[in-house]
Design a protein around this motif. Structure first.
Motif: not given
Length: 120
Positions: A59-75, A104-112
């Motif tokens: 499911i794609v969910v809203p993500k907090v955008a900003g410096t240091g707020i990044t994800f790698a697969a598995g996080d 990445g930091a500027s992303a506003t969504t992420v697949l989880i």
């Protein structure tokens, strides 16, 4: 994904019925009800029954955008109640799943993989 859209990438999910609060719910909005984090399936006004999806393998969910707020697969992914979005910061937030792709930091969504009823 706009905050008003539900973006399931899987037909395998678990849900429950909840009552919309005074402000209502918007499709795709993340919420925490008691000990469960999930995504609202359809826009509902105050007092209406709403479907909360609390488990979904993709499911794609809203993500907090900003410096240091990044994800790698598995996080690990945490729900941040103040923003009604996910973050990578565990402190003060609720564990709700794992990232399935990089964001990445500027992303506003992420697949989880949403597992919104796991203990923090």
């Amino acid at each position: 994904m706009a905050a008003t859209n539900l973006n399931l990438r899987s037909s395998i999910f678990a849900s429950m019925i909840v009552t919309a609060p005074t402000a209502g719910y918007t499709a795709g909005q993340m919420v925490k009800i008691e000990d469960t984090v999930g995504v609202i399936a359809e826009t509902k006004t105050a007092g209406q029954d709403a479907v909360l999806i609390y488990k979904c393998e993709k499911i794609v969910v809203p993500k907090v955008a900003g410096t240091g707020i990044t994800f790698a697969a598995g996080d690990k992914v945490y729900y941040k109640a103040a923003d009604k979005k996910v973050t990578n910061a565990s402190t003060g937030n609720t564990l709700c799943g794992r990232a399935l792709e990089a964001a990445g930091a500027s992303a506003t969504t992420v697949l989880i993989d949403l597992t919104g009823n796991i203990a923090a």
